[in-house]
Design an enzyme around this catalytic site. Structure first.
Site, PDB file in Angstrom:
ATOM      1  N   ALA A   1      -2.319   1.430   7.719  1.00 14.09           N
ATOM      2  CA  ALA A   1      -3.193   0.752   6.752  1.00 14.09           C
ATOM      3  C   ALA A   1      -3.328  -0.689   7.221  1.00 14.09           C
ATOM      4  O   ALA A   1      -2.562  -1.574   6.830  1.00 14.09           O
ATOM      5  CB  ALA A   1      -2.582   0.820   5.361  1.00 14.09           C
ATOM      6  N   VAL A   2      -4.271  -0.896   8.122  1.00 15.36           N
ATOM      7  CA  VAL A   2      -4.445  -2.198   8.770  1.00 15.36           C
ATOM      8  C   VAL A   2      -5.163  -3.156   7.808  1.00 15.36           C
ATOM      9  O   VAL A   2      -6.140  -2.767   7.171  1.00 15.36           O
ATOM     10  CB  VAL A   2      -5.281  -2.035  10.055  1.00 15.36           C
ATOM     11  CG1 VAL A   2      -5.411  -3.364  10.785  1.00 15.36           C
ATOM     12  CG2 VAL A   2      -4.681  -0.972  10.968  1.00 15.36           C
TER      13      VAL A   2
ATOM     14  N   THR B   1      -1.091  -8.217   2.730  1.00 17.06           N
ATOM     15  CA  THR B   1      -0.747  -6.906   3.288  1.00 17.06           C
ATOM     16  C   THR B   1      -1.473  -5.813   2.531  1.00 17.06           C
ATOM     17  O   THR B   1      -2.231  -6.088   1.593  1.00 17.06           O
ATOM     18  CB  THR B   1       0.778  -6.695   3.259  1.00 17.06           C
ATOM     19  OG1 THR B   1       1.122  -5.568   4.067  1.00 17.06           O
ATOM     20  CG2 THR B   1       1.290  -6.461   1.844  1.00 17.06           C
ATOM     21  N   ASN B   2      -1.281  -4.573   2.960  1.00 20.30           N
ATOM     22  CA  ASN B   2      -1.831  -3.408   2.282  1.00 20.30           C
ATOM     23  C   ASN B   2      -0.707  -2.586   1.707  1.00 20.30           C
ATOM     24  O   ASN B   2       0.405  -2.612   2.233  1.00 20.30           O
ATOM     25  CB  ASN B   2      -2.570  -2.523   3.290  1.00 20.30           C
ATOM     26  CG  ASN B   2      -4.006  -2.911   3.454  1.00 20.30           C
ATOM     27  OD1 ASN B   2      -4.666  -3.329   2.512  1.00 20.30           O
ATOM     28  ND2 ASN B   2      -4.503  -2.770   4.670  1.00 20.30           N
ATOM     29  N   ARG B   3      -0.999  -1.804   0.690  1.00 21.61           N
ATOM     30  CA  ARG B   3      -0.008  -0.907   0.140  1.00 21.61           C
ATOM     31  C   ARG B   3       0.096   0.296   1.065  1.00 21.61           C
ATOM     32  O   ARG B   3      -0.869   1.008   1.266  1.00 21.61           O
ATOM     33  CB  ARG B   3      -0.482  -0.468  -1.243  1.00 21.61           C
ATOM     34  CG  ARG B   3       0.643  -0.164  -2.179  1.00 21.61           C
ATOM     35  CD  ARG B   3       0.086   0.158  -3.522  1.00 21.61           C
ATOM     36  NE  ARG B   3       0.755   1.348  -4.022  1.00 21.61           N
ATOM     37  CZ  ARG B   3       0.436   1.944  -5.147  1.00 21.61           C
ATOM     38  NH1 ARG B   3      -0.566   1.500  -5.874  1.00 21.61           N
ATOM     39  NH2 ARG B   3       1.111   2.983  -5.546  1.00 21.61           N
TER      40      ARG B   3
END
Ligand code: C5P
Length: 228
Positions: A97-98, A29-31
């Site tokens: 934030a893909v 994932t992204n932050r």
């Protein structure tokens, strides 16, 4: 009473991270807290727009009066975005934030530690670029993207503005008190005008007040294409 500035507009906002599963218990994932996107959805609703908020996994409450679509992966988010544009959308704001990559293959069972192996290699494949896909589509809304960068913010933001064929880009430096989990942010908006690139700076402020300022500027600059 004066009409609200976004009355009659259909606005879609993407927010939060996407989550790309590796196996039943792990993901990439992204932050991203989703705060900026949720603040934009709330502000758009307050300004009179009909708002769809497409959100990755976050722990935020749905703003009052906003239609929310929950998604997990980038592929899901793209499908939801395309569906929203298909239904009718005047302005598409991509603050999500893909994840740039997903696992090449999903493991049906939990990946096990390999005895004697000190390294593990994962093969990743590129995810679709959601905002670029929407901007390249047939029924193209006005499209606004974000660029969160740790360095050379202006350079990377202008590159994305052109490459993804956006109408505007919201650039921010990520660091100490800005971006990510913070309640505050400072951004610069860039867009292409006759005679070259224009910029508008919005100083450090809460994401809620920044969302209002951003929407006013987006509506002002794109007034011609957003006119009913
Ligand atoms: O290339 P980068 O991820 O930095 O671009 C940021 C902008 O592109 C943001 O508006 C983000 O929401 C959007 N984006 C997207 N789909 C991706 C990657 C980024 O819509 N796969």
């Amino acid at each position: 009473t004066t009409p609200k500035p976004a009355a009659g507009l259909r606005i879609t906002v993407t927010a939060g991270p996407t989550r790309e599963p590796l196996d039943p218990v792990r993901y990439l994932t992204n932050r991203s807290s989703g705060k900026m996107g949720f603040a934009l959805a709330e502000a758009a609703q307050a300004l009179g727009a009909s708002v769809t908020l497409i959100s990755g996994p976050v722990t935020l409450e749905t703003p009052h009066g906003v239609r929310r679509v929950d998604v997990t992966t980038a592929d899901d988010m793209l499908a939801a975005a395309q569906q929203s544009v298909q239904k009718g959308c005047d302005l598409f704001i991509s603050s999500a934030a893909v994840a740039d990559y997903k696992a090449a293959s999903y493991a049906e069972h939990k990946l096990k530690k390999q005895n004697g192996e000190e390294t593990l290699t994962l093969t990743l494949v590129k995810n679709p670029d959601i905002v670029a896909t929407i901007a390249a589509g047939e029924r193209r809304p006005t499209v606004v993207g974000f660029a969160a960068e740790t360095q050379d913010v202006e350079h990377y933001a202008l590159d994305k503005l052109t490459r993804k064929k956006l109408d505007m880009i919201v650039a921010n430096q990520v660091g100490a008190n800005e971006g990510f989990d913070s309640d505050d942010n400072a951004v610069t908006l860039y867009w292409q005008a006759e005679g070259g690139v224009k910029a508008h700076e919005l100083p450090l402020q809460s994401k809620v007040s920044l969302a209002h300022a951003l929407l006013h500027e987006i509506l002002r600059v794109n007034a011609a294409s957003l006119a009913p």
